[in-house]
Motif scaffolding. Structure first.
Motif, short mmCIF file in Angstrom:
data_model
loop_
_atom_site.label_atom_id
_atom_site.label_comp_id
_atom_site.label_asym_id
_atom_site.label_seq_id
_atom_site.Cartn_x
_atom_site.Cartn_y
_atom_site.Cartn_z
N GLU A 58 1.07 -0.90 0.11
CA GLU A 58 -0.61 -0.18 0.32
C GLU A 58 1.05 1.52 0.45
OE1 GLU A 58 -3.62 0.70 0.18
OE2 GLU A 58 -3.92 -2.12 0.57
N ALA A 59 2.10 0.97 0.89
CA ALA A 59 2.34 2.42 1.03
C ALA A 59 3.24 2.85 -0.47
CB ALA A 59 4.36 2.19 2.44
N ALA A 60 3.43 1.56 -1.29
CA ALA A 60 4.18 1.68 -2.76
C ALA A 60 3.41 2.28 -3.81
CB ALA A 60 4.87 0.79 -2.89
N GLY A 61 1.90 2.07 -3.35
CA GLY A 61 1.27 2.80 -4.18
C GLY A 61 0.39 1.31 -4.96
N VAL A 62 0.46 0.55 -4.76
CA VAL A 62 0.60 -1.27 -5.71
C VAL A 62 0.06 -1.93 -4.15
CG1 VAL A 62 2.10 -1.07 -7.03
CG2 VAL A 62 2.90 -2.39 -4.52
N ARG A 63 -0.63 -3.03 -4.15
CA ARG A 63 -1.22 -3.96 -3.44
C ARG A 63 -1.12 -5.35 -3.21
NH1 ARG A 63 -7.27 -1.32 -3.57
NH2 ARG A 63 -6.31 -0.50 -1.95
N GLY A 64 -1.48 -6.44 -2.15
CA GLY A 64 -0.88 -7.49 -1.93
C GLY A 64 -1.90 -8.11 -1.84
N THR A 65 -2.22 -8.92 -1.56
CA THR A 65 -3.48 -10.49 -1.74
C THR A 65 -2.60 -11.63 -1.25
OG1 THR A 65 -4.86 -9.90 -3.00
CG2 THR A 65 -4.66 -12.01 -2.95
N GLY A 66 -3.39 -12.06 -0.28
CA GLY A 66 -2.79 -12.98 0.51
C GLY A 66 -3.25 -14.77 -0.43
N ILE A 67 -2.50 -15.76 -0.65
CA ILE A 67 -3.27 -16.77 -1.45
C ILE A 67 -3.14 -18.00 -0.50
CG2 ILE A 67 -2.87 -18.15 -3.76
CD1 ILE A 67 -1.37 -15.87 -4.97
N GLY A 68 -4.06 -18.43 -0.19
CA GLY A 68 -3.37 -19.33 0.66
C GLY A 68 -3.88 -21.18 -0.30
N CYS A 69 -4.73 -20.93 -1.44
CA CYS A 69 -4.72 -22.08 -2.57
C CYS A 69 -3.89 -22.22 -3.12
CB CYS A 69 -6.15 -20.89 -2.91
SG CYS A 69 -6.83 -23.35 -4.29
N TYR A 70 -2.53 -23.05 -3.12
CA TYR A 70 -1.97 -23.39 -3.91
C TYR A 70 -1.61 -25.20 -3.88
CZ TYR A 70 0.15 -23.54 0.35
OH TYR A 70 0.54 -24.12 1.30
#
Length: 527
Positions: A473-485
């Motif tokens: 968020e601070a870098a102006g992008v966004r993350g997502t956790g992925i539990g399905c792999y």
């Protein structure tokens, strides 16, 4: 191998997704009977908290140097802000007739199995006792009053999990996801405390049975069958440079003076499926009393300055999980990428409360990062693990250390977007991003020595994920956790052939695509 470790190993293998089949879950979902994401206790006195939404004049980058952040007074207003920023609502979303809330602490499937409790001993704030935090109403429910007092200023936060909330959708694999969520919640609590100039400390010597007594979770008659809570962790809130004086023994000595009230209201009408393997894993991973652990106190490493100047409170509230990414995004600036890597290292301020040696390392599929050749890289959060990882993985990996002073290695050059997508259950968010990664833990030796640390490995992954969320968020992008792999397919790509190392969580960071069909409403407009 001990029987407890064997039970957990069997659970872990049983709940792996594979290219041929997914872990066992419900055959159907009754969306009208989704578990209530907000627990309430009937028969409790309500303690109102000051209005949510207050901002503090602290930048997110200031949290890299926590000793420079002004220490706020310990009062009800600031405890309310702590709870809001850690576990409160951040927004409401609506699509057609469907409306749902978002929270500052993320959760798999937005199901929120984590519950938070305040244990307070300062009568100048609230009467000494145990209080359940209700994020929907932003208030406290007094579950218990202590007739004996603790030292003034003693404030603790306890976390627990309602496994059924997660299992309703994810079945047997849900126990893993509940542990991820505890890690995220610990990270959220640490960041919330840091904005106030406070710190957190794990009460690491307590047994789960001790915590269950302190939070009233062992009172079976107060909970509907199959909706009980499992104790996870207790954190002491430190509001000054002088640690609180209360010991675990003093905490337990309060119990004879405890007067309990209230009962948990039902979270749902039906329980169509039951997953005994979760109960078995939970029992095998119960923590006994241990010696309180600690790490040497050292000055935290300060990451490179953040590219954005955001108020910390505002950035915490704006954290979201991206649903889809722009697959044609420009490359992520290398300075932002390296700050993200630096921020998850164990010698930064964020991990100052984490008392165990780092056991989780990142294997990164770089797709679109300025100045980096696409391919596979590794960030070792404990560089002493290098020989073991090299011996366990493909001999063709180059292990070329990258410039910049981080324990960051290039392993393989190539376009891995399709592989990353396939490994993460065919989800485009793993390939349309700037990078995605697998969190690989030092697994078998850890659970053989102390089986309860099976949960802690997932907590460590969730904590890393929370750092990545906020730094993205601070870098102006966004993350997502992925539990399905696909667990073992990840291991095959890396060359892992046994249980010494296991992939426990995936994560991805990129430029989000916003869904214009969704409406957004204020977090606490309903109040």
């Amino acid at each position: 191998m001990t029987p407890l470790a064997e039970t957990l190993l069997n659970y872990h293998h049983r709940t792996k997704h594979t290219l041929q089949r997914y872990a066992k879950g419900p055959e159907t979902l009754d969306w009208d009977d989704q578990p209530d994401p907000f627990r309430h206790f009937s028969g409790c006195q309500i303690v109102a908290l000051p209005k949510p939404g207050r901002e503090l004049d602290v930048l997110f980058s200031d949290l890299d140097k926590p000793d420079t952040v002004p220490i706020q007074p310990l009062d009800l207003a600031n405890i309310g802000l702590l709870l809001e920023l850690a576990f409160g609502l951040s927004a409401w979303k609506q699509y057609g007739p469907n409306r749902w809330s978002l929270r500052c602490n993320p959760s798999s499937g937005n199901l929120h199995p984590t519950e938070a409790y305040l244990l307070c001993a300062d009568a100048n704030i609230v009467p000494a006792g145990v209080y359940h935090y209700v994020s929907y109403d932003h208030h406290l429910e007094q579950r218990c009053q202590f007739t004996e007092a603790l030292p003034e200023g003693e404030v603790l936060i306890g976390l627990s999990s309602v496994h059924w909330r997660e299992a309703w959708k994810y079945g047997e694999r849900a126990f893993r996801y509940c542990q991820h969520d505890i890690g995220h919640a610990l990270g959220a609590l640490r960041y919330a405390a840091a904005t106030l100039g406070w710190k957190i400390e794990l009460c690491s010597g307590l047994a789960d049975a001790d915590l269950a007594q302190l939070l009233g979770l062992d009172r079976a008659a107060d909970f509907k069958a199959k909706e009980q809570e499992s104790p996870d962790v207790l954190c002491r809130i430190l509001t000054s440079v002088t640690p609180a004086a209360c010991t675990d023994t003093a905490l337990m000595a309060l119990l004879p003076s405890a007067v309990w009230v209230g009962a948990a209201m039902s979270l749902g009408a039906y329980h169509l499926y039951h997953w005994p393997v979760i109960d078995q894993a939970s029992a095998a991973a119960i923590k006994p009393r241990t010696e309180a652990s600690s790490r040497p106190v050292v000055a935290p490493v300060v990451p490179s300055p953040s590219s954005g100047q955001h108020l910390a409170t505002r950035l915490i509230r704006q954290r979201r999980s991206a649903q889809q990414f722009d697959g044609k995004m420009p490359p992520l600036p290398i300075t932002d990428f390296y700050r993200l890597l630096n921020a998850v290292l164990p010698d930064t301020a964020t991990f100052g409360f984490w008392q165990s040696p780092p056991k989780v390392h990142l294997f990164i599929f770089v797709h679109r990062v300025e100045g980096l050749t696409p391919g596979l890289y590794a960030l070792l959060r404990d560089e002493s693990a290098l020989p073991a990882l090299q011996a366990a993985m493909l001999s063709s990996f180059t292990w070329q250390k990258q410039p910049g002073g981080l324990p960051f290695y290039h392993l393989y050059a190539g376009d891995l977007k399709q592989i990353a997508k396939t490994l993460s259950c065919h989800q485009p968010i793993a390939s349309d991003s700037a990078f995605s990664l697998a969190m690989v833990a030092e697994f078998m030796a850890t659970i053989e020595e102390q089986p309860w640390r099976y949960r802690q490995l997932f907590w460590e992954c969730g904590l890393i994920g929370q750092v990545l969320y906020l730094e993205a968020e601070a870098a102006g992008v966004r993350g997502t956790g992925i539990g399905c792999y696909f667990d073992d397919s990840v291991h095959e790509i890396l060359g892992l052939k046994d249980d010494a190392f296991q992939s426990l969580y995936h994560f991805t960071v990129g430029k989000p695509l916003e869904d214009s069909r969704l409406q957004t409403f204020p977090a606490y407009g309903h109040l």
